[in-house]
Write a protein that holds these residues in place. Structure first.
Motif, short mmCIF file in Angstrom:
data_model
loop_
_atom_site.label_atom_id
_atom_site.label_comp_id
_atom_site.label_asym_id
_atom_site.label_seq_id
_atom_site.Cartn_x
_atom_site.Cartn_y
_atom_site.Cartn_z
N GLY A 100 0.76 -1.23 0.00
CA GLY A 100 0.00 0.00 0.00
C GLY A 100 0.79 1.28 0.00
O GLY A 100 0.24 2.35 0.29
N MET A 101 2.08 1.23 -0.31
CA MET A 101 2.91 2.43 -0.28
C MET A 101 3.63 2.60 -1.62
O MET A 101 4.84 2.37 -1.74
CB MET A 101 3.92 2.35 0.87
N LEU A 102 2.90 3.01 -2.63
CA LEU A 102 3.46 3.14 -3.97
C LEU A 102 4.63 4.11 -4.02
O LEU A 102 5.63 3.85 -4.70
CB LEU A 102 2.37 3.60 -4.94
N ALA A 103 4.54 5.20 -3.28
CA ALA A 103 5.60 6.20 -3.31
C ALA A 103 6.94 5.61 -2.88
O ALA A 103 8.00 5.99 -3.41
CB ALA A 103 5.23 7.38 -2.42
N GLN A 104 6.92 4.68 -1.93
CA GLN A 104 8.15 4.03 -1.49
C GLN A 104 8.56 2.90 -2.41
O GLN A 104 9.75 2.70 -2.67
CB GLN A 104 8.01 3.52 -0.06
N ARG A 105 7.59 2.14 -2.90
CA ARG A 105 7.93 1.01 -3.77
C ARG A 105 8.66 1.47 -5.03
O ARG A 105 9.53 0.76 -5.55
CB ARG A 105 6.66 0.24 -4.17
N ILE A 106 8.33 2.65 -5.51
CA ILE A 106 9.02 3.17 -6.69
C ILE A 106 10.52 3.24 -6.44
O ILE A 106 11.33 2.87 -7.30
CB ILE A 106 8.47 4.57 -7.05
N VAL A 107 10.90 3.69 -5.25
CA VAL A 107 12.32 3.80 -4.93
C VAL A 107 12.94 2.42 -4.77
O VAL A 107 14.01 2.12 -5.35
CB VAL A 107 12.53 4.63 -3.66
N TRP A 108 12.30 1.55 -3.97
CA TRP A 108 12.88 0.23 -3.72
C TRP A 108 13.06 -0.57 -5.01
O TRP A 108 14.10 -1.21 -5.21
CB TRP A 108 12.01 -0.56 -2.75
N GLU A 109 12.06 -0.56 -5.88
CA GLU A 109 12.16 -1.37 -7.10
C GLU A 109 13.26 -0.86 -8.02
O GLU A 109 13.98 -1.66 -8.64
CB GLU A 109 10.80 -1.38 -7.83
N ASN A 110 13.41 0.43 -8.14
CA ASN A 110 14.48 0.97 -8.99
C ASN A 110 15.85 0.72 -8.38
O ASN A 110 16.80 0.37 -9.09
CB ASN A 110 14.26 2.47 -9.21
N ALA A 111 15.97 0.85 -7.05
CA ALA A 111 17.26 0.64 -6.40
C ALA A 111 17.69 -0.81 -6.49
O ALA A 111 18.89 -1.11 -6.70
CB ALA A 111 17.19 1.09 -4.95
N ALA A 112 16.74 -1.73 -6.36
CA ALA A 112 17.08 -3.15 -6.38
C ALA A 112 17.57 -3.61 -7.73
O ALA A 112 18.21 -4.67 -7.83
CB ALA A 112 15.86 -3.98 -5.96
N VAL A 113 17.34 -2.83 -8.78
CA VAL A 113 17.81 -3.19 -10.12
C VAL A 113 19.33 -3.27 -10.16
O VAL A 113 19.90 -4.14 -10.82
CB VAL A 113 17.29 -2.17 -11.16
N PHE A 114 20.01 -2.38 -9.42
CA PHE A 114 21.47 -2.34 -9.51
C PHE A 114 22.18 -2.51 -8.18
O PHE A 114 23.42 -2.62 -8.16
CB PHE A 114 21.93 -1.02 -10.17
N ASP A 115 21.45 -2.56 -7.06
CA ASP A 115 22.09 -2.64 -5.75
C ASP A 115 21.54 -3.81 -4.94
O ASP A 115 20.40 -3.76 -4.47
CB ASP A 115 21.87 -1.33 -4.99
N PRO A 116 22.34 -4.86 -4.74
CA PRO A 116 21.87 -6.00 -3.93
C PRO A 116 21.49 -5.59 -2.51
O PRO A 116 20.59 -6.19 -1.91
CB PRO A 116 23.07 -6.95 -3.93
#
Length: 223
Positions: A100-116
């Protein structure tokens, strides 16, 4: 418990003879104390997992958007129950950080693309029991509270533009902000570019509105 800068604290004194608000952070305690103009409100530093108050000291205990962050949320709920008189109310709300927190998921999903490390932190954030559907209610029942009722609260988080969205997190606010503070300047710039693209989604910069869901739970101390 977990009063922060006082958003909830300053809304309730009209219905209470007195209000005691605590937070673990000295910065938040100082900020709330600076805002306090009500003689019936006391604000102090305290640990939600080890409350200094005697049993059955209060008519009710409230905590807003905090339990998913404490070291032992089950213990914190038991402490809240302990200090409330029989028949009194314990109530809490936490963000649905996974769904339920789209504003945060945007950051986590993009960060996880390049940072384990981001993927690891995302997993830890999304799996916290208190912030999962039914999780907070189960903590209330485990603590011995009766008439436990869970509701979902839906709001919208409105931003004037990308800067309004990004700057608070980049300044270290919340779990996302804590992660961002660990990044090098290059990685932070890389992530900002990715998140900006997600925020814009092909449209000009400007206002955006994201939904946010919280779980709200109320329980009664048995008589």
């Amino acid at each position: 418990m977990g009063c922060g800068t006082g958003s909830l604290t300053f809304q309730i004194p009209e219905t209470m003879a007195s209000v005691t608000a605590i937070d673990y952070s000295d910065v938040y305690v100082a900020a709330a104390q600076a805002r306090n103009t009500c003689e019936r409100i006391t604000i102090e530093r305290g640990d939600g997992c080890s409350l200094r108050f005697a049993d059955a000291s209060f008519d009710r205990a409230l905590t807003l958007l905090v339990l998913q962050h404490v070291s032992d949320p089950g213990l914190a709920v038991r402490e809240l129950r302990r200090v409330v008189r029989p028949g009194g109310v314990v109530a809490a709300a936490v963000w649905d950080t996974c769904g339920g927190m789209l504003a945060q998921r945007i950051v986590w999903e993009n960060a996880a693309v390049f940072d384990p490390n981001a993927a690891t932190r995302r997993a830890a954030t999304m799996s916290r029991r208190a912030a999962l559907p039914g999780g907070l209610a189960s903590l209330f029942r485990d603590a011995g509270l009766a008439a436990v009722d869970e509701q979902e609260l839906l709001i919208r988080q409105n931003y004037a533009d990308f800067e309004d969205y990004w700057v608070p997190m980049a300044s270290g606010e919340g779990s996302v902000g804590a992660y961002l503070s660990t990044l090098s300047a290059d990685d932070l710039a890389r992530l900002e570019a990715l998140v900006r693209a997600s925020y814009l989604s092909g449209a000009p910069d400007g206002p955006r509105s994201f939904t946010a869901v919280a779980f709200s739970v109320r329980g009664v101390v048995p008589g």
